[in-house]
Motif scaffolding. Structure first.
Motif, PDB file in Angstrom:
ATOM      1  N   SER A 249       6.166  -2.109 -25.386  1.00  0.00           N
ATOM      2  CA  SER A 249       7.087  -3.342 -25.098  1.00  0.00           C
ATOM      3  C   SER A 249       8.491  -2.898 -24.684  1.00  0.00           C
ATOM      4  O   SER A 249       9.147  -3.664 -24.054  1.00  0.00           O
ATOM      5  CB  SER A 249       7.184  -3.951 -26.525  1.00  0.00           C
ATOM      6  N   ASP A 250       8.635  -1.593 -24.908  1.00  0.00           N
ATOM      7  CA  ASP A 250      10.001  -0.861 -24.297  1.00  0.00           C
ATOM      8  C   ASP A 250      10.194  -0.999 -22.726  1.00  0.00           C
ATOM      9  O   ASP A 250      11.174  -1.138 -22.393  1.00  0.00           O
ATOM     10  CB  ASP A 250      10.122   0.531 -24.898  1.00  0.00           C
ATOM     11  N   PHE A 251       8.881  -1.000 -22.172  1.00  0.00           N
ATOM     12  CA  PHE A 251       9.174  -0.967 -20.702  1.00  0.00           C
ATOM     13  C   PHE A 251       8.779  -2.531 -20.251  1.00  0.00           C
ATOM     14  O   PHE A 251       9.383  -2.732 -19.242  1.00  0.00           O
ATOM     15  CB  PHE A 251       7.863  -0.099 -20.118  1.00  0.00           C
ATOM     16  N   CYS A 252       8.141  -3.229 -20.972  1.00  0.00           N
ATOM     17  CA  CYS A 252       8.077  -4.591 -20.426  1.00  0.00           C
ATOM     18  C   CYS A 252       7.543  -4.852 -19.076  1.00  0.00           C
ATOM     19  O   CYS A 252       8.175  -5.377 -18.123  1.00  0.00           O
ATOM     20  CB  CYS A 252       9.271  -5.462 -20.445  1.00  0.00           C
ATOM     21  N   ILE A 253       6.511  -4.172 -18.841  1.00  0.00           N
ATOM     22  CA  ILE A 253       5.697  -4.080 -17.450  1.00  0.00           C
ATOM     23  C   ILE A 253       4.662  -5.410 -17.337  1.00  0.00           C
ATOM     24  O   ILE A 253       3.784  -5.334 -18.315  1.00  0.00           O
ATOM     25  CB  ILE A 253       4.899  -3.020 -17.172  1.00  0.00           C
ATOM     26  N   GLU A 254       5.054  -6.175 -16.527  1.00  0.00           N
ATOM     27  CA  GLU A 254       4.135  -7.447 -16.469  1.00  0.00           C
ATOM     28  C   GLU A 254       2.752  -7.061 -15.900  1.00  0.00           C
ATOM     29  O   GLU A 254       1.622  -7.785 -16.160  1.00  0.00           O
ATOM     30  CB  GLU A 254       4.814  -8.559 -15.627  1.00  0.00           C
ATOM     31  N   GLY A 255       2.826  -6.295 -14.849  1.00  0.00           N
ATOM     32  CA  GLY A 255       1.330  -5.977 -14.064  1.00  0.00           C
ATOM     33  C   GLY A 255       1.727  -5.208 -12.972  1.00  0.00           C
ATOM     34  O   GLY A 255       2.839  -4.659 -12.812  1.00  0.00           O
ATOM     35  N   PHE A 256       0.955  -5.548 -11.862  1.00  0.00           N
ATOM     36  CA  PHE A 256       0.736  -4.631 -10.660  1.00  0.00           C
ATOM     37  C   PHE A 256       1.015  -5.572  -9.399  1.00  0.00           C
ATOM     38  O   PHE A 256       0.438  -6.669  -9.541  1.00  0.00           O
ATOM     39  CB  PHE A 256      -0.331  -3.828 -10.302  1.00  0.00           C
ATOM     40  N   HIS A 257       1.984  -5.134  -8.523  1.00  0.00           N
ATOM     41  CA  HIS A 257       2.006  -5.907  -7.198  1.00  0.00           C
ATOM     42  C   HIS A 257       1.668  -4.925  -5.996  1.00  0.00           C
ATOM     43  O   HIS A 257       2.504  -3.850  -5.816  1.00  0.00           O
ATOM     44  CB  HIS A 257       3.449  -6.406  -7.116  1.00  0.00           C
ATOM     45  N   VAL A 258       0.454  -5.448  -5.491  1.00  0.00           N
ATOM     46  CA  VAL A 258      -0.189  -4.552  -4.407  1.00  0.00           C
ATOM     47  C   VAL A 258       0.300  -4.850  -3.143  1.00  0.00           C
ATOM     48  O   VAL A 258       0.214  -6.012  -2.572  1.00  0.00           O
ATOM     49  CB  VAL A 258      -1.551  -4.724  -4.587  1.00  0.00           C
ATOM     50  N   TYR A 259       1.001  -3.923  -2.610  1.00  0.00           N
ATOM     51  CA  TYR A 259       1.353  -4.047  -1.046  1.00  0.00           C
ATOM     52  C   TYR A 259       0.207  -3.932  -0.082  1.00  0.00           C
ATOM     53  O   TYR A 259      -0.290  -2.648   0.022  1.00  0.00           O
ATOM     54  CB  TYR A 259       2.708  -3.173  -0.331  1.00  0.00           C
ATOM     55  N   THR A 260      -0.564  -4.869   0.543  1.00  0.00           N
ATOM     56  CA  THR A 260      -1.612  -4.596   1.193  1.00  0.00           C
ATOM     57  C   THR A 260      -1.539  -4.312   2.453  1.00  0.00           C
ATOM     58  O   THR A 260      -2.328  -3.803   3.238  1.00  0.00           O
ATOM     59  CB  THR A 260      -2.334  -5.863   1.126  1.00  0.00           C
ATOM     60  N   PHE A 261      -0.496  -4.593   3.232  1.00  0.00           N
ATOM     61  CA  PHE A 261      -0.110  -4.416   4.644  1.00  0.00           C
ATOM     62  C   PHE A 261      -1.181  -5.158   5.568  1.00  0.00           C
ATOM     63  O   PHE A 261      -1.476  -4.745   6.407  1.00  0.00           O
ATOM     64  CB  PHE A 261       0.094  -2.922   4.878  1.00  0.00           C
ATOM     65  N   ASN A 262      -1.779  -6.208   4.950  1.00  0.00           N
ATOM     66  CA  ASN A 262      -2.763  -7.195   5.580  1.00  0.00           C
ATOM     67  C   ASN A 262      -4.088  -6.017   5.765  1.00  0.00           C
ATOM     68  O   ASN A 262      -5.134  -6.526   6.406  1.00  0.00           O
ATOM     69  CB  ASN A 262      -2.506  -7.492   6.950  1.00  0.00           C
ATOM     70  N   GLU A 263      -4.304  -4.852   5.097  1.00  0.00           N
ATOM     71  CA  GLU A 263      -5.390  -4.077   5.165  1.00  0.00           C
ATOM     72  C   GLU A 263      -6.550  -4.557   4.169  1.00  0.00           C
ATOM     73  O   GLU A 263      -7.123  -3.864   3.258  1.00  0.00           O
ATOM     74  CB  GLU A 263      -5.053  -2.723   4.846  1.00  0.00           C
ATOM     75  N   LEU A 264      -6.929  -5.959   4.314  1.00  0.00           N
ATOM     76  CA  LEU A 264      -7.594  -6.501   3.194  1.00  0.00           C
ATOM     77  C   LEU A 264      -9.328  -5.874   3.469  1.00  0.00           C
ATOM     78  O   LEU A 264      -9.767  -5.837   2.261  1.00  0.00           O
ATOM     79  CB  LEU A 264      -7.731  -7.916   3.478  1.00  0.00           C
ATOM     80  N   ASP A 265      -9.759  -5.642   4.359  1.00  0.00           N
ATOM     81  CA  ASP A 265     -11.108  -5.158   4.589  1.00  0.00           C
ATOM     82  C   ASP A 265     -11.374  -3.637   3.855  1.00  0.00           C
ATOM     83  O   ASP A 265     -11.960  -3.377   3.171  1.00  0.00           O
ATOM     84  CB  ASP A 265     -11.547  -5.089   5.905  1.00  0.00           C
ATOM     85  N   THR A 266     -10.117  -2.919   3.885  1.00  0.00           N
ATOM     86  CA  THR A 266      -9.946  -1.573   3.543  1.00  0.00           C
ATOM     87  C   THR A 266      -9.936  -1.737   2.059  1.00  0.00           C
ATOM     88  O   THR A 266     -10.378  -1.040   1.150  1.00  0.00           O
ATOM     89  CB  THR A 266      -8.985  -0.776   4.197  1.00  0.00           C
ATOM     90  N   LEU A 267      -8.900  -2.667   1.513  1.00  0.00           N
ATOM     91  CA  LEU A 267      -8.840  -2.907   0.122  1.00  0.00           C
ATOM     92  C   LEU A 267      -9.964  -3.141  -0.558  1.00  0.00           C
ATOM     93  O   LEU A 267     -10.206  -2.754  -1.814  1.00  0.00           O
ATOM     94  CB  LEU A 267      -7.750  -3.867   0.076  1.00  0.00           C
ATOM     95  N   LYS A 268     -10.718  -4.023   0.043  1.00  0.00           N
ATOM     96  CA  LYS A 268     -12.083  -4.751  -0.551  1.00  0.00           C
ATOM     97  C   LYS A 268     -12.937  -3.393  -0.784  1.00  0.00           C
ATOM     98  O   LYS A 268     -13.781  -3.159  -1.750  1.00  0.00           O
ATOM     99  CB  LYS A 268     -12.843  -5.678   0.271  1.00  0.00           C
ATOM    100  N   LYS A 269     -12.976  -2.339   0.107  1.00  0.00           N
ATOM    101  CA  LYS A 269     -13.986  -1.362   0.194  1.00  0.00           C
ATOM    102  C   LYS A 269     -13.549  -0.305  -0.996  1.00  0.00           C
ATOM    103  O   LYS A 269     -14.119   0.117  -1.548  1.00  0.00           O
ATOM    104  CB  LYS A 269     -14.058  -0.749   1.552  1.00  0.00           C
ATOM    105  N   GLU A 270     -12.062  -0.039  -0.890  1.00  0.00           N
ATOM    106  CA  GLU A 270     -11.631   0.966  -1.561  1.00  0.00           C
ATOM    107  C   GLU A 270     -11.593   0.677  -2.921  1.00  0.00           C
ATOM    108  O   GLU A 270     -11.659   1.579  -3.958  1.00  0.00           O
ATOM    109  CB  GLU A 270     -10.312   1.566  -1.145  1.00  0.00           C
ATOM    110  N   VAL A 271     -11.148  -0.519  -3.267  1.00  0.00           N
ATOM    111  CA  VAL A 271     -10.880  -1.043  -4.481  1.00  0.00           C
ATOM    112  C   VAL A 271     -12.106  -1.779  -5.326  1.00  0.00           C
ATOM    113  O   VAL A 271     -11.950  -3.053  -4.953  1.00  0.00           O
ATOM    114  CB  VAL A 271      -9.546  -1.940  -5.004  1.00  0.00           C
ATOM    115  N   GLY A 272     -12.840  -1.208  -5.938  1.00  0.00           N
ATOM    116  CA  GLY A 272     -13.977  -1.704  -6.130  1.00  0.00           C
ATOM    117  C   GLY A 272     -13.898  -3.185  -7.184  1.00  0.00           C
ATOM    118  O   GLY A 272     -15.180  -3.927  -7.169  1.00  0.00           O
ATOM    119  N   GLY A 273     -12.879  -3.323  -7.702  1.00  0.00           N
ATOM    120  CA  GLY A 273     -12.643  -4.267  -8.595  1.00  0.00           C
ATOM    121  C   GLY A 273     -12.193  -5.770  -8.040  1.00  0.00           C
ATOM    122  O   GLY A 273     -12.274  -6.618  -8.495  1.00  0.00           O
ATOM    123  N   VAL A 274     -11.922  -5.571  -6.674  1.00  0.00           N
ATOM    124  CA  VAL A 274     -11.657  -6.823  -5.970  1.00  0.00           C
ATOM    125  C   VAL A 274     -12.792  -7.577  -5.587  1.00  0.00           C
ATOM    126  O   VAL A 274     -13.925  -7.072  -5.495  1.00  0.00           O
ATOM    127  CB  VAL A 274     -11.001  -6.426  -4.560  1.00  0.00           C
TER     128      VAL A 274
END
Length: 274
Positions: A249-274
Motif C-alpha cells: 500500500s505504501d507504493f499505491c501501484i494501480e497496475g501496468f500501462h503498456v506502450y505498444t507502439f502499435n506492435e500488436l502482432d508482436t505483442l500477441k505473440k510475445e505476451v502469452g496472456g493477451v
C-alpha cells in the motif's frame, strides 16, 4: 514469450493492464484482431494525427472493448465549444474517462496552454467524466525542467484520479520516485509505464520525444537487456522487478500501462496472456 510468472503479474492486476495505441490507418481492425475484448485501451493524441483522430478512433473501438480512454491534449483544443463537443461525443458512446496531457502542439490552437488549465476548467462544470488521468515523469521531461515538472505535477494531482508514468527500463528509478512522492504526501494511484515488445531502432527514434534518454543510458550499462531489445523487447524482466511492490500500500501501484507502439502482432505473440 513472457514466462508464466511475469505474464500472471501483468494480467492478474485489477482490471488488467492498459494498452496504449497510436491512431493510424487500420489500427481499429488490428486492435480487434489482436487484443481481447476485456482489454482497456488508451488512445494517444499528437499534432501529426490531430485530436479528432483520437476521438474518432476511441469511439470506433469503444463498442468492442471493456474500456477505451482517449488522450486529450490541452494545446490542441480549439475552443471551449470544441471541448464540450468532444466530451459530448464521447459520453454518447459511453466513454467517460480521459487522460489529459499538455500536448506537443508548438502553439496552442485555443485557450488551453497546458494540462493544468484544462483540468481546472473541467472542474468548474458538469462534463460526464468519471475518471481523469495525468502523466508522470520519473526520468524528467525533454522540454521541461525538473522543478517546474514537480510543481506542475503537484498542482494537477488534486484534479486527477490516477497518474501514468513514462516508459522506463530502470525499475529502481521509478520505485525511488514513487517513494519520494509518497513521502511528500502524494496519494494518487499510479500505473507503471512499461514498453511492449518493440525493436531497438524504433525505440531510438522516439526516445528523445518521450523523455527516456536515461533509460537508454541504463540499457547501455545492461548489455543483456540491450541484446534482448535488439531481438524484440520482452517486458517480463520489468514486470518481475515490480511484482513484489504491487501489493504494498505504501507504493499505491494501480497496475501496468503498456506502450505498444502499435506492435500488436508482436505483442500477441510475445505476451502469452493477451
Amino acid at each position: 514469450m513472457m514466462d508464466q510468472q511475469s505474464a500472471a503479474a501483468l494480467f492478474n492486476q485489477t482490471g488488467g493492464p492498459r494498452f496504449e495505441l497510436i491512431p493510424a490507418n487500420g489500427i481499429v481492425e488490428r486492435a480487434i484482431a489482436a487484443l481481447p475484448s476485456h482489454a482497456t485501451l488508451t488512445i494517444t493524441c499528437s499534432p501529426t494525427n490531430g485530436i479528432d483522430a483520437t476521438i474518432d478512433t476511441s469511439i470506433a473501438l469503444a463498442p468492442r472493448f471493456a474500456q477505451v480512454i482517449p488522450h486529450i491534449a490541452a494545446r490542441m483544443i480549439r475552443s471551449e465549444e470544441h471541448l464540450i463537443t468532444m466530451l459530448d461525443r464521447l459520453a454518447e458512446h459511453n466513454v467517460h474517462e480521459i487522460f489529459i496531457v499538455g500536448g506537443d502542439q508548438e502553439k496552442p490552437l485555443g485557450p488551453y496552454h497546458h494540462g493544468l488549465e484544462l483540468l481546472q476548467s473541467l472542474a468548474t462544470h458538469e462534463n460526464g467524466l468519471h475518471r481523469i488521468g495525468i502523466p508522470a515523469y520519473p526520468e524528467g521531461h525533454p522540454h521541461i525542467d525538473t522543478d517546474t515538472l514537480n510543481q506542475d505535477f503537484a498542482a494537477k494531482a488534486p484534479y486527477a484520479h490516477y497518474a501514468v508514468t513514462q516508459m522506463c527500463f530502470d525499475p529502481g528509478q521509478v520505485l525511488a520516485w514513487l517513494q519520494e512522492k509518497r513521502a511528500s504526501g502524494l496519494q494518487l494511484p499510479c500505473y507503471l509505464g512499461i514498453p511492449g515488445p518493440v525493436k531497438l531502432d524504433k525505440l531510438l527514434r522516439i526516445a528523445p520525444r518521450i523523455g527516456v534518454t536515461d533509460s537508454l543510458r541504463f540499457l547501455k550499462k545492461n548489455l543483456k537487456l540491450s541484446r534482448k531489445l535488439m531481438r524484440g523487447y520482452d517486458p517480463g524482466a520489468l514486470v518481475n522487478a515490480y511484482t513484489p511492490y504491487l501489493s504494498e500500500s505504501d507504493f499505491c501501484i494501480e497496475g501496468f500501462h503498456v506502450y505498444t507502439f502499435n506492435e500488436l502482432d508482436t505483442l500477441k505473440k510475445e505476451v502469452g496472456g493477451v
